[in-house]
Design a protein around this motif. Structure first.
Motif, short mmCIF file in Angstrom:
data_model
loop_
_atom_site.label_atom_id
_atom_site.label_comp_id
_atom_site.label_asym_id
_atom_site.label_seq_id
_atom_site.Cartn_x
_atom_site.Cartn_y
_atom_site.Cartn_z
N ASN A 118 96.26 65.90 84.77
CA ASN A 118 96.26 64.61 84.07
C ASN A 118 96.83 63.51 84.96
O ASN A 118 96.39 62.36 84.92
CB ASN A 118 97.06 64.72 82.78
CG ASN A 118 96.63 63.71 81.74
OD1 ASN A 118 95.47 63.30 81.70
ND2 ASN A 118 97.54 63.31 80.87
N GLN B 227 94.79 60.23 85.75
CA GLN B 227 95.28 58.89 85.44
C GLN B 227 95.51 58.05 86.69
O GLN B 227 95.53 56.82 86.62
CB GLN B 227 96.55 59.00 84.60
CG GLN B 227 96.29 59.58 83.21
CD GLN B 227 97.55 59.79 82.40
OE1 GLN B 227 98.66 59.65 82.89
NE2 GLN B 227 97.37 60.15 81.13
N ASP C 3 88.31 60.96 88.91
CA ASP C 3 87.10 60.19 88.63
C ASP C 3 86.38 59.76 89.91
O ASP C 3 85.18 59.47 89.88
CB ASP C 3 87.43 58.96 87.79
CG ASP C 3 87.69 59.30 86.33
OD1 ASP C 3 87.31 60.41 85.90
OD2 ASP C 3 88.30 58.46 85.63
N ARG D 14 87.67 64.61 79.67
CA ARG D 14 88.07 63.21 79.82
C ARG D 14 87.59 62.60 81.13
O ARG D 14 88.09 61.57 81.56
CB ARG D 14 89.58 63.08 79.67
CG ARG D 14 90.00 63.15 78.21
CD ARG D 14 91.43 63.59 78.00
NE ARG D 14 91.73 63.56 76.56
CZ ARG D 14 91.36 64.50 75.69
NH1 ARG D 14 90.66 65.54 76.13
NH2 ARG D 14 91.66 64.41 74.40
N THR D 15 86.65 63.27 81.78
CA THR D 15 86.09 62.73 83.02
C THR D 15 84.63 63.15 83.14
O THR D 15 84.23 64.19 82.59
CB THR D 15 86.88 63.24 84.24
OG1 THR D 15 86.28 62.71 85.43
CG2 THR D 15 86.89 64.76 84.31
#
Length: 302
Positions: free
Chosen positions: A207, A211, A216, A250-251
């Motif tokens: 994470n 973040q 990404d 989440r990506t």
């Protein structure tokens, strides 16, 4: 004759026989082997008689040898980073091999010079009587190759991409974020592994990378071994799969599992900084690395 120096720029060595057996594997293949003083000396939990002695031993080994194989990981390489002459190592054309805490070197070397290195078994692993033959074979094959490909099964669907290969131990990578030693890589193939961490800490570290924008910016994240996962009474069934699913959801960067790399006796050798092609078909991944060491000495024993 190619020369290899076995040194302990990180944690201290206890199992000398394993290191000496690793040295013999090189001699059988025609290498000239030197074992550094920092392997046989230690202070506290660190290799060498002091930080400065360990630094000097490692820097000298990088001047005297075509390959420097770290004896083990542990902790201690980050102490050397500010005073290490990375540019001299690059100009020498020296290859450095190791994993775990040696991620400090391989990552910093890439960030500061663009130099290639090896995330590979340490001498303590190569010389362990329980070391998988795959580990020894692939290590010496990569050393002797200019281009190398290996295969591993994965549940991920068909996919392919090309990018700069980089990564290493997840905990170490996260500890380098925000420093000049962490490379700014876009469109890369990031690989990670870890040992003896709870699932929630693995999630927390991933994470952190997410973040910070690191994940990404990659074309793929390849997951190695996460060994000896710790659990506690607070988990209530929460485990590694939960941690990985949370981050992967989440990506848009694909998470591809199954890479045989990490703190197991069966582990691949990866060329950090190489141009790599990853191709997944029918649940089998093919990873091709260009720009391997291509040493003159053959990868098979005499």
């Amino acid at each position: 004759m190619d020369k290899v120096g076995i040194n302990a720029p990180s944690g201290n060595v206890i199992h000398f026989k394993s290191v000496e057996r690793a040295a013999e594997l090189f001699r059988e293949r025609g290498w000239d082997v030197t074992i550094g003083e920092d392997v046989y000396t230690s202070f506290g939990r660190f290799g060498g008689s002091s930080d400065s002695a360990r630094l000097n031993d490692f820097q000298q080994a990088c001047s005297d040898n075509e390959l420097v194989l770290c004896a083990r990981g542990g902790y201690g390489f980050s102490r050397l980073l500010p005073n290490l002459d990375f540019n001299k190592i690059k100009s020498n054309g020296t290859w450095v091999a190791g994993f775990s805490d040696i991620t400090f070197f391989t990552t910093a070397y890439l960030a500061l010079t663009g130099g290639k290195s090896l995330q590979a078994p340490t001498a303590s692993v190569l010389g362990d009587l329980k070391c998988d033959p795959y580990t020894i074979q692939t290590f010496f094959e990569v050393l002797a190759a200019e281009e190398y490909k290996f295969f591993f099964p994965t549940p991920f669907p068909d996919f392919q991409t090309t990018g700069l290969l980089w990564g290493g131990n997840l905990t170490v990578l996260c500890s380098m974020l925000g420093t000049k030693y962490f490379p700014k890589i876009e469109g890369g193939i990031l690989f990670v592994e870890d040992i003896a961490e709870p699932a929630y800490k693995i999630e927390r570290d991933l994470n952190h990378l997410l973040q910070a924008g690191v994940i990404d910016n990659q074309k793929a994240v390849v997951l190695g071994d996460f060994s000896k996962i710790k659990s506690s009474e607070h988990d209530f069934g929460y485990g590694l799969e939960d941690a990985l699913s949370f981050i992967a959801g989440r990506t848009k960067t694909p998470f591809i599992s199954g890479l045989p790399f990490g703190h197991e006796m069966k582990t691949a050798t990866l060329v950090v900084g190489s141009e790599a092609h990853l191709n997944v078909q029918s649940n089998m991944a093919e990873l091709t690395m260009k720009g391997c060491p291509n040493f003159r000495v053959a990868g098979v024993p005499k």
